[in-house]
Design a protein around this motif. Structure first.
Motif, PDB file in Angstrom:
ATOM      1  N   GLY A 161       0.898  -0.977  -0.022  1.00 53.59           N
ATOM      2  CA  GLY A 161      -0.013   0.132  -0.033  1.00 53.59           C
ATOM      3  C   GLY A 161       1.019   1.217  -0.179  1.00 53.59           C
ATOM      4  N   ALA A 162       0.156   2.333   0.029  1.00 50.27           N
ATOM      5  CA  ALA A 162       0.892   3.666   0.042  1.00 50.27           C
ATOM      6  C   ALA A 162       0.083   4.762   0.896  1.00 50.27           C
ATOM      7  CB  ALA A 162       1.339   4.076  -1.257  1.00 50.27           C
ATOM      8  N   GLY A 163       0.630   5.627   1.398  1.00 52.50           N
ATOM      9  CA  GLY A 163       0.085   6.718   1.913  1.00 52.50           C
ATOM     10  C   GLY A 163       0.798   7.957   1.810  1.00 52.50           C
ATOM     11  N   ALA A 164       0.134   9.103   1.641  1.00 53.57           N
ATOM     12  CA  ALA A 164       1.005  10.331   1.511  1.00 53.57           C
ATOM     13  C   ALA A 164       0.405  11.648   2.083  1.00 53.57           C
ATOM     14  CB  ALA A 164       0.955  10.614   0.019  1.00 53.57           C
ATOM     15  N   VAL A 165       1.178  12.644   2.350  1.00 56.26           N
ATOM     16  CA  VAL A 165       0.695  13.718   2.983  1.00 56.26           C
ATOM     17  C   VAL A 165       1.342  15.074   2.172  1.00 56.26           C
ATOM     18  CG1 VAL A 165       0.141  12.968   5.364  1.00 56.26           C
ATOM     19  CG2 VAL A 165       2.270  14.110   4.533  1.00 56.26           C
ATOM     20  N   VAL A 166       0.584  16.106   2.287  1.00 60.70           N
ATOM     21  CA  VAL A 166       1.205  17.369   1.671  1.00 60.70           C
ATOM     22  C   VAL A 166       1.244  18.209   2.700  1.00 60.70           C
ATOM     23  CG1 VAL A 166       0.858  19.272  -0.039  1.00 60.70           C
ATOM     24  CG2 VAL A 166      -0.016  17.027  -0.639  1.00 60.70           C
ATOM     25  N   LEU A 167       2.682  18.582   2.958  1.00 63.53           N
ATOM     26  CA  LEU A 167       3.284  19.707   4.053  1.00 63.53           C
ATOM     27  C   LEU A 167       3.342  21.077   3.446  1.00 63.53           C
ATOM     28  CD1 LEU A 167       5.821  17.938   5.996  1.00 63.53           C
ATOM     29  CD2 LEU A 167       3.389  17.780   6.701  1.00 63.53           C
ATOM     30  N   LYS A 168       2.424  21.941   4.105  1.00 63.61           N
ATOM     31  CA  LYS A 168       2.676  23.444   3.612  1.00 63.61           C
ATOM     32  C   LYS A 168       3.222  24.073   4.613  1.00 63.61           C
ATOM     33  CE  LYS A 168       0.481  25.500   0.564  1.00 63.61           C
ATOM     34  NZ  LYS A 168      -0.356  25.981  -0.327  1.00 63.61           N
ATOM     35  N   ALA A 169       4.248  25.012   4.330  1.00 68.12           N
ATOM     36  CA  ALA A 169       4.546  26.063   5.390  1.00 68.12           C
ATOM     37  C   ALA A 169       3.338  27.057   5.872  1.00 68.12           C
ATOM     38  CB  ALA A 169       5.419  27.025   4.845  1.00 68.12           C
ATOM     39  N   ALA A 170       3.436  27.244   7.140  1.00 68.69           N
ATOM     40  CA  ALA A 170       2.298  27.811   7.749  1.00 68.69           C
ATOM     41  C   ALA A 170       3.003  28.562   9.185  1.00 68.69           C
ATOM     42  CB  ALA A 170       1.195  26.863   8.392  1.00 68.69           C
ATOM     43  N   ASP A 171       2.144  29.663   9.550  1.00 70.54           N
ATOM     44  CA  ASP A 171       2.492  30.229  10.677  1.00 70.54           C
ATOM     45  C   ASP A 171       2.213  29.660  11.961  1.00 70.54           C
ATOM     46  OD1 ASP A 171       3.405  32.337   9.304  1.00 70.54           O
ATOM     47  OD2 ASP A 171       1.699  33.584   9.069  1.00 70.54           O
ATOM     48  N   GLU A 172       1.420  28.784  11.975  1.00 71.68           N
ATOM     49  CA  GLU A 172       0.977  28.002  13.151  1.00 71.68           C
ATOM     50  C   GLU A 172       1.342  26.552  13.087  1.00 71.68           C
ATOM     51  OE1 GLU A 172      -1.505  29.338  15.747  1.00 71.68           O
ATOM     52  OE2 GLU A 172      -0.932  31.313  15.104  1.00 71.68           O
ATOM     53  N   PRO A 173       1.596  25.773  14.312  1.00 72.31           N
ATOM     54  CA  PRO A 173       1.720  24.529  14.040  1.00 72.31           C
ATOM     55  C   PRO A 173       0.479  23.643  13.642  1.00 72.31           C
ATOM     56  CG  PRO A 173       2.064  25.186  16.539  1.00 72.31           C
ATOM     57  CD  PRO A 173       1.550  26.315  15.365  1.00 72.31           C
ATOM     58  N   GLY A 174       0.588  22.650  12.845  1.00 68.87           N
ATOM     59  CA  GLY A 174       1.697  21.873  12.333  1.00 68.87           C
ATOM     60  C   GLY A 174       2.157  20.754  13.233  1.00 68.87           C
ATOM     61  N   ILE A 175       3.383  20.623  12.567  1.00 68.80           N
ATOM     62  CA  ILE A 175       4.198  19.334  13.114  1.00 68.80           C
ATOM     63  C   ILE A 175       4.931  20.105  14.538  1.00 68.80           C
ATOM     64  CG2 ILE A 175       6.397  18.121  12.994  1.00 68.80           C
ATOM     65  CD1 ILE A 175       5.296  17.215   9.985  1.00 68.80           C
ATOM     66  N   LEU A 176       4.755  19.716  15.617  1.00 66.50           N
ATOM     67  CA  LEU A 176       5.295  20.411  16.994  1.00 66.50           C
ATOM     68  C   LEU A 176       6.551  19.648  17.140  1.00 66.50           C
ATOM     69  CD1 LEU A 176       2.095  20.148  18.680  1.00 66.50           C
ATOM     70  CD2 LEU A 176       3.184  22.285  18.440  1.00 66.50           C
ATOM     71  N   SER A 177       6.723  18.522  16.919  1.00 64.38           N
ATOM     72  CA  SER A 177       8.114  17.715  17.308  1.00 64.38           C
ATOM     73  C   SER A 177       8.225  16.390  16.353  1.00 64.38           C
ATOM     74  CB  SER A 177       8.498  17.809  18.868  1.00 64.38           C
ATOM     75  OG  SER A 177       7.895  16.537  19.155  1.00 64.38           O
ATOM     76  N   SER A 178       9.467  16.037  16.311  1.00 69.71           N
ATOM     77  CA  SER A 178       9.349  14.742  15.615  1.00 69.71           C
ATOM     78  C   SER A 178      10.979  14.295  16.302  1.00 69.71           C
ATOM     79  CB  SER A 178       9.462  14.647  14.242  1.00 69.71           C
ATOM     80  OG  SER A 178      10.525  15.240  13.659  1.00 69.71           O
ATOM     81  N   HIS A 179      10.859  12.899  16.634  1.00 66.79           N
ATOM     82  CA  HIS A 179      12.265  12.180  17.052  1.00 66.79           C
ATOM     83  C   HIS A 179      12.415  11.142  16.375  1.00 66.79           C
ATOM     84  CE1 HIS A 179      11.547  14.851  20.640  1.00 66.79           C
ATOM     85  NE2 HIS A 179      10.141  14.731  20.291  1.00 66.79           N
ATOM     86  N   ILE A 180      13.642  11.042  15.887  1.00 71.77           N
ATOM     87  CA  ILE A 180      13.813   9.799  15.141  1.00 71.77           C
ATOM     88  C   ILE A 180      15.363   9.244  15.768  1.00 71.77           C
ATOM     89  CG2 ILE A 180      12.730   9.953  13.025  1.00 71.77           C
ATOM     90  CD1 ILE A 180      15.337  11.189  11.843  1.00 71.77           C
ATOM     91  N   HIS A 181      15.305   7.600  15.654  1.00 70.25           N
ATOM     92  CA  HIS A 181      16.380   6.949  16.152  1.00 70.25           C
ATOM     93  C   HIS A 181      16.674   5.796  15.424  1.00 70.25           C
ATOM     94  CE1 HIS A 181      16.257   9.538  19.887  1.00 70.25           C
ATOM     95  NE2 HIS A 181      14.859   9.118  20.134  1.00 70.25           N
ATOM     96  N   ALA A 182      18.044   5.142  15.907  1.00 69.52           N
ATOM     97  CA  ALA A 182      18.260   3.930  15.149  1.00 69.52           C
ATOM     98  C   ALA A 182      19.124   3.167  15.887  1.00 69.52           C
ATOM     99  CB  ALA A 182      18.677   4.109  13.587  1.00 69.52           C
ATOM    100  N   ASP A 183      18.948   1.908  15.877  1.00 68.62           N
ATOM    101  CA  ASP A 183      20.391   1.262  16.601  1.00 68.62           C
ATOM    102  C   ASP A 183      20.483  -0.248  15.615  1.00 68.62           C
ATOM    103  OD1 ASP A 183      21.781  -0.596  18.127  1.00 68.62           O
ATOM    104  OD2 ASP A 183      20.792  -0.189  19.799  1.00 68.62           O
ATOM    105  N   GLY A 184      21.608   0.107  14.821  1.00 69.52           N
ATOM    106  CA  GLY A 184      21.991  -0.961  13.890  1.00 69.52           C
ATOM    107  C   GLY A 184      22.446  -2.143  14.606  1.00 69.52           C
ATOM    108  N   GLY A 185      22.721  -2.220  15.751  1.00 67.12           N
ATOM    109  CA  GLY A 185      23.436  -3.470  16.538  1.00 67.12           C
ATOM    110  C   GLY A 185      22.131  -4.484  16.477  1.00 67.12           C
ATOM    111  N   TYR A 186      20.907  -4.153  16.128  1.00 70.11           N
ATOM    112  CA  TYR A 186      19.852  -5.224  16.255  1.00 70.11           C
ATOM    113  C   TYR A 186      19.389  -5.844  14.714  1.00 70.11           C
ATOM    114  CZ  TYR A 186      18.371  -3.952  20.661  1.00 70.11           C
ATOM    115  OH  TYR A 186      18.066  -3.730  22.198  1.00 70.11           O
ATOM    116  N   LYS A 187      20.511  -5.571  13.964  1.00 66.00           N
ATOM    117  CA  LYS A 187      20.367  -5.876  12.274  1.00 66.00           C
ATOM    118  C   LYS A 187      19.631  -7.151  12.294  1.00 66.00           C
ATOM    119  CE  LYS A 187      23.251  -7.968   9.328  1.00 66.00           C
ATOM    120  NZ  LYS A 187      24.671  -8.240   8.962  1.00 66.00           N
ATOM    121  N   GLU A 188      20.043  -8.270  13.009  1.00 63.21           N
ATOM    122  CA  GLU A 188      19.777  -9.451  12.518  1.00 63.21           C
ATOM    123  C   GLU A 188      18.433 -10.218  13.456  1.00 63.21           C
ATOM    124  OE1 GLU A 188      23.070 -12.057  12.584  1.00 63.21           O
ATOM    125  OE2 GLU A 188      24.180 -10.728  11.075  1.00 63.21           O
ATOM    126  N   LEU A 189      17.622  -9.224  14.010  1.00 66.27           N
ATOM    127  CA  LEU A 189      16.463  -9.501  14.603  1.00 66.27           C
ATOM    128  C   LEU A 189      15.472  -9.476  13.506  1.00 66.27           C
ATOM    129  CD1 LEU A 189      16.059  -8.347  18.372  1.00 66.27           C
ATOM    130  CD2 LEU A 189      16.743 -10.514  17.442  1.00 66.27           C
TER     131      LEU A 189
END
Ligand code: ACO
Length: 322
Positions: A161-189
């Motif tokens: 499947g697929a999903g999409a969003v269009v983001l536009k610049a605005a004076d008001e939020p919107g996206i308040l925060s995002s947090h991304i992480h990774a740990d390649g040590g878990y590759k084989e799970l």
């Protein structure tokens, strides 16, 4: 201050639906086993010749229409996918040309099931920095192409499947925060052992398949999602009861319920599509979001928490006011 605001959402699913019962006729499994352990009842599977790019294009077209945005206005296209049509050009470039948005920046992000959260984070940064005003963010997958359909432990879990969003610049939020992480040590799970520069085998499908230690993935996913949810609440000085909706990655209903419990959210404030879509990897969160918007559940002004966890391991969240 400039924020990125979701102006429109869209999604696309292949027509072909495969029920648990249909799978049970091919591998040693049952509707009861799959539904009880995962919440999955069915999945959509791409037709022969139907690609990730086809689904991404359809979802993007729907999102642009919902946003009232013309393709010529797009400054940036980011596609989260682990199943691109081609090694290159990127699926983002293929979609860009089909939309007639030629000239804007376009690239793919591979973060497995967290691909959409990663792509959204990247696009958000561009808009916050003022280098893009309108961005198209897509999560799209055809995982069915590299599943081992004789492995009951994995083939029952995934869909396309697929999903999409269009983001536009605005004076008001919107996206308040995002947090991304990774740990390649878990590759084989949780991994696919075949790529272009490693692992290619002289066997059916070149050895492409999903290899997963399901029980371990489950445990790490629940703990890690708890952490990223706490991180998000703390970063925004937010009480968990202020959230209107949880829109989680759709891999397993039990993982979703564990996160909802942590947030003290009743399940009727949690968007669940895993029963109908199974795990569509990077497409799962934007598919769930589009369903939530089009069904009238999510309303403008509400506070949404999006989260995902997947191969890498990768994980992340986005808090936004819709
Ligand atoms: N049908 C019937 N029996 C099955 C099936 C199946 N489809 N698959 C496995 N089994 C059997 C196993 O062979 C095993 O049999 P045994 O006891 O005789 O050895 C038994 O069921 C139990 O297997 P487990 O793997 O221990 O089952 P578990 O309760 O852990 O459930 C599951 C498996 C559903 C995969 C679970 O571990 C899970 O959901 N993990 C998370 C994995 C996930 O979501 N991955 C997606 C990508 S990561 C992400 O998106 C979060």
């Amino acid at each position: 201050m400039t924020y990125a605001r979701i102006a429109g959402t869209g999604s696309a699913l292949p027509e072909r639906v495969i029920s648990n019962a249909e799978l049970a006729a091919k591998v040693d499994t049952s509707d009861e086993w799959i539904a009880e352990r995962t919440g999955i009842r069915q999945r959509h599977i791409a037709a022969e010749g139907q690609t990730t790019g086809d689904l991404a294009f359809a979802a993007a077209t729907a999102a642009l229409q919902a946003a009232g945005v013309d393709a010529s206005e797009i400054d940036l296209i980011v596609v989260g996918t682990t199943t691109p049509d081609l090694v290159f050009p990127s699926t983002a470039c293929l979609v860009q040309h089909r939309l007639g948005a030629n000239g804007c920046a376009a690239f793919d992000v591979n973060a497995a099931c967290s691909g959409f959260i990663y792509a959204l984070t990247v696009a958000n940064q561009f808009i916050r920095a003022g280098t893009a005003k309108t961005a198209l963010v897509i999560g799209a997958e055809t995982l069915s192409r590299f599943l081992d359909w004789s492995d009951r432990a994995t083939c029952v879990l995934f869909g396309d499947g697929a999903g999409a969003v269009v983001l536009k610049a605005a004076d008001e939020p919107g996206i308040l925060s995002s947090h991304i992480h990774a740990d390649g040590g878990y590759k084989e799970l949780l991994w696919n052992p075949v790529g272009i520069s490693a692992g290619f085998k002289d066997e059916p499908n070149h050895g492409l398949r999903v290899i997963m230690q399901g029980r371990d993935v489950f445990k790490v996913a629940v703990k890690t999602l708890d952490r990223v949810v706490e991180e998000t609440l703390e970063a925004n000085n937010l009480d968990r009861h202020q959230l209107d909706w949880l829109i989680p990655h759709q891999a397993n209903l039990r993982i979703i319920e564990a996160t909802a419990k942590r947030l003290d959210m009743p399940m009727d404030r949690v968007i669940v599509t895993v029963d109908k879509h199974a795990n569509t990897s990077a497409a799962s969160v934007p598919l769930a979001l589009d369903y939530a918007v089009r069904s009238g559940k999510v309303q403008r002004g509400q506070l949404l928490l999006l989260e995902a966890f997947g191969g890498g391991f990768t994980w992340g969240s986005a808090l936004l006011r819709y």
